[in-house]
Every structure is written in structure tokens, then in C-alpha cells.
Design a protein around this motif. Structure first.
Motif, PDB file in Angstrom:
ATOM      1  N   TYR A 176      -2.664   3.232  -0.300  1.00  0.00           N
ATOM      2  CA  TYR A 176      -1.749   2.154  -0.648  1.00  0.00           C
ATOM      3  C   TYR A 176      -2.046   0.851   0.095  1.00  0.00           C
ATOM      4  O   TYR A 176      -2.500   0.854   1.233  1.00  0.00           O
ATOM      5  CB  TYR A 176      -0.300   2.563  -0.341  1.00  0.00           C
TER       6      TYR A 176
ATOM      7  N   THR B  30       2.969   9.099  -5.124  1.00  0.00           N
ATOM      8  CA  THR B  30       3.866   8.107  -4.527  1.00  0.00           C
ATOM      9  C   THR B  30       4.275   8.645  -3.160  1.00  0.00           C
ATOM     10  O   THR B  30       4.078   9.831  -2.865  1.00  0.00           O
ATOM     11  CB  THR B  30       5.128   7.852  -5.381  1.00  0.00           C
TER      12      THR B  30
ATOM     13  N   LEU C 189       6.147   1.327 -11.191  1.00  0.00           N
ATOM     14  CA  LEU C 189       7.045   2.456 -10.958  1.00  0.00           C
ATOM     15  C   LEU C 189       8.232   1.904 -10.168  1.00  0.00           C
ATOM     16  O   LEU C 189       8.155   1.693  -8.956  1.00  0.00           O
ATOM     17  CB  LEU C 189       6.327   3.559 -10.180  1.00  0.00           C
TER      18      LEU C 189
ATOM     19  N   ARG D 116       9.856   2.819  -6.316  1.00  0.00           N
ATOM     20  CA  ARG D 116       8.987   3.758  -5.606  1.00  0.00           C
ATOM     21  C   ARG D 116       8.277   3.117  -4.409  1.00  0.00           C
ATOM     22  O   ARG D 116       7.375   3.735  -3.826  1.00  0.00           O
ATOM     23  CB  ARG D 116       7.949   4.328  -6.580  1.00  0.00           C
TER      24      ARG D 116
ATOM     25  N   ASP E 269       9.022  -1.686  -5.323  1.00  0.00           N
ATOM     26  CA  ASP E 269       8.407  -0.951  -6.425  1.00  0.00           C
ATOM     27  C   ASP E 269       6.990  -0.529  -6.037  1.00  0.00           C
ATOM     28  O   ASP E 269       6.410  -1.046  -5.080  1.00  0.00           O
ATOM     29  CB  ASP E 269       8.335  -1.828  -7.685  1.00  0.00           C
ATOM     30  N   GLN E 270       6.451   0.413  -6.788  1.00  0.00           N
ATOM     31  CA  GLN E 270       5.037   0.762  -6.645  1.00  0.00           C
ATOM     32  C   GLN E 270       4.309   0.282  -7.890  1.00  0.00           C
ATOM     33  O   GLN E 270       4.714   0.575  -9.015  1.00  0.00           O
ATOM     34  CB  GLN E 270       4.836   2.265  -6.477  1.00  0.00           C
TER      35      GLN E 270
END
Length: 296
Positions: free
Chosen positions: A195, A223, A244, A247, A257-258
Motif C-alpha cells: 500500500y 485490504t 473500495l 477501506r 477509502d482504498q
């Protein structure tokens, strides 16, 4: 005994304001703190910075130090001139607190009001950095921190990492900095293999095949809260971002968010049959992806 240029130690001008001096001290204290610094000779540099700040933060000490003039250079032999220090009272002196002979000759031996209360050296709040993972910030955690004390012993603290903490935020440990001072731990994130973090949002590069992008697919995506199913729309392109919601890292009023960034992966053509398949694909689906580069 060598003369010490406290302004040079903190990297500030002789006319620096009290706020400039405080900012310079905090920056250098974080950089050279023995518990976290990888700098060469960090412990001695940290002591030099603390000593310089002890003098320059105090109006009386700074005025007396400035009375010596600006003609001295660091490292020169030095002896206080006769009658030096007259007219000044160093009520908060820290003589004998582990500072240099230069400091003690000016402020700790025979000068000022010896009846006044003395504050122990190192009473200033202490600053250090703690490196955590994104998982620590997502779930919250407890980390063990080892602190080196002036007497050479190591003290172990259990530090609670709150959910949603951000890089640069500080955790205050009341009374844990030594001599009753507070300890502030500044949060730093270790690089993550998956990430990238922007604010409270996470970014993940997701490899996809040409047929998954062209035809659409449902794939499993990691995630911090566990794997989820993600639908890739038909006709997706490399670089497209899919969100997403919620997340990312915990935050108020809403979590981050992701973002999943699609990265097209082309299978290698290692056999003649595979190369022939690519030739047929080129014939069936003619495309010039560079045509816009030459438009005027």
C-alpha cells in the motif's frame, strides 16, 4: 577549556527569536535522540543540543552568554574574563547536571544566586520518533519502546497506538521523559509492500490480465481489514482506479477509502503458438495507442 558556540550548535542566527530557537531545538532533538537516531555520535550531539537550548531559551543566561561577544569561535581556548557574569542571576541554573565544563564555568560554579531553586538538567519535554505499520494504525496496537536513561540503564514502556493515527502526529506520555518531563513520540510509518498512503486513503496496484480488463472479471483484493471481492468492469484500462469505500484508515467523520489501480500484465509470447495468437489478436483488434501523441 573550549568555547562553545551555542547558536551554531542549534543552527540559528544570534538574533534568532525564542520561537526560532525552540523550533530548532525540537527538530535537532528528534534527529539526534539516542533511542531512535542512526546518526553517527548521536548521543553526544543530543547532549550538545540540550546544553545549547538550556542557555539560549533562558533570557538571563542568553543575555550573559551574549555579553561574551561574537568574536569567539567554537573550539578556541576559553577562560571567563574577570568579573564575568556580574549583574546576572541564574536562578534556574543547571550546574552539575551533566553539561560541559564550559557551561559549568559560566553558569554552574560561583555565579548567580546559589540560594535559588535549581531545575534538574533535562527537564524539558523529550521528543522521539516511533515507526509503526499501517496495520498498527488500522487496528490499533500496543508497541514496546526501550528508552536509554542518563545512568545507562534501559527503561521499557508499553505504548498504545490508537486506531487511525497519522504520520507526524504525536503520542504524549506524561512524566515519561525523565525528571518529570513528558515524552512525545512522533508517528512515522514503515514502508508497506502493498500500500501507498495519502491522508487516510490507501492505494494498491492490482495486476490484471488483458482479458480480465477487456471482458470484466471478479477478483479477490487484499485490504487491511481482510480480502474482499472486487468487480472489474469490462473495457477497463491500465491505470484505471476503482474505489473500495471505507477501506482506508479509520478517520473522523468518515474512514478513508482504498483505491485499486489497475496494472495490465501481458503474458509473454515464448512459443510460436503464443506468437501466432498475438498476430491473430493484432489482426482482429487493430489499435494504435500512440496516435494522439502526434496530434497538433
Amino acid at each position: 577549556m573550549e568555547y562553545k558556540d551555542y547558536y551554531k550548535t542549534l543552527g540559528v542566527a544570534r538574533d534568532a527569536s525564542a520561537d526560532d530557537i525552540k523550533r530548532a531545538y525540537r527538530k535537532l532533538a528528534r534527529k539526534y535522540h539516542p533511542d531512535v537516531s542512526k546518526e553517527a555520535n548521536a548521543e553526544n550531539r543530543f547532549k550538545d543540543v540540550a546544553e545549547a537550548y538550556e542557555v539560549l531559551k533562558d533570557a538571563d543566561k542568553r543575555a550573559a552568554y551574549d555579553q561574551l561577544g561574537s568574536n569567539w569561535q567554537a573550539g578556541q581556548g576559553f577562560t571567563p574574563p574577570p568579573g564575568w557574569g556580574s549583574g546576572f542571576e541564574f536562578r534556574s541554573g543547571a550546574g552539575g547536571g551533566g553539561f560541559s565544563d564550559f557551561f559549568d564555568s559560566l553558569f554552574g560554579r560561583g555565579f548567580g544566586d546559589e540560594r535559588g531553586p535549581r531545575r534538574p538538567a533535562g527537564r524539558e519535554d523529550q521528543h522521539a520518533q516511533i515507526r509503526i505499520t499501517l496495520e498498527d494504525a488500522f487496528h490499533g496496537s500496543t508497541r514496546t519502546v526501550n528508552l536509554s536513561q542518563a545512568d545507562g540503564r534501559t527503561r521499557t514502556l508499553e505504548v498504545r497506538i490508537p486506531k487511525g493515527v497519522r504520520a507526524g502526529q504525536r503520542i504524549r506520555l506524561a512524566g515519561q521523559g525523565g525528571h518529570g518531563a513528558d515524552l512525545y513520540l512522533e508517528i512515522d510509518f514503515a514502508p508497506h509492500r502493498l500500500y501507498r498512503l495519502e491522508g487516510a486513503d490507501l492505494y494498491l496496484d492490482l495486476p490484471v490480465t488483458p482479458w480480465e480488463a477487456a471482458l470484466g472479471a471478479t477478483v479477490k483484493v487484499p485490504t487491511l481489514g481482510g480480502p474482499v471481492e472486487l468487480t472489474i468492469p469490462a473495457g477497463s484500462q491500465s491505470g484505471d482506479r476503482l474505489r473500495l469505500r471505507g477501506r482506508g484508515l479509520p478517520a473522523k467523520p468518515a474512514p478513508g477509502d482504498q483505491y485499486v489501480v489497475l496494472k495490465l500484465v501481458t503474458p509473454p509470447a515464448r512459443t510460436e503458438a503464443a506468437r501466432e495468437l498475438y498476430r491473430r489478436l493484432a489482426a482482429e483488434l487493430p489499435l494504435d495507442p500512440r496516435q494522439d501523441l502526434f496530434k497538433v
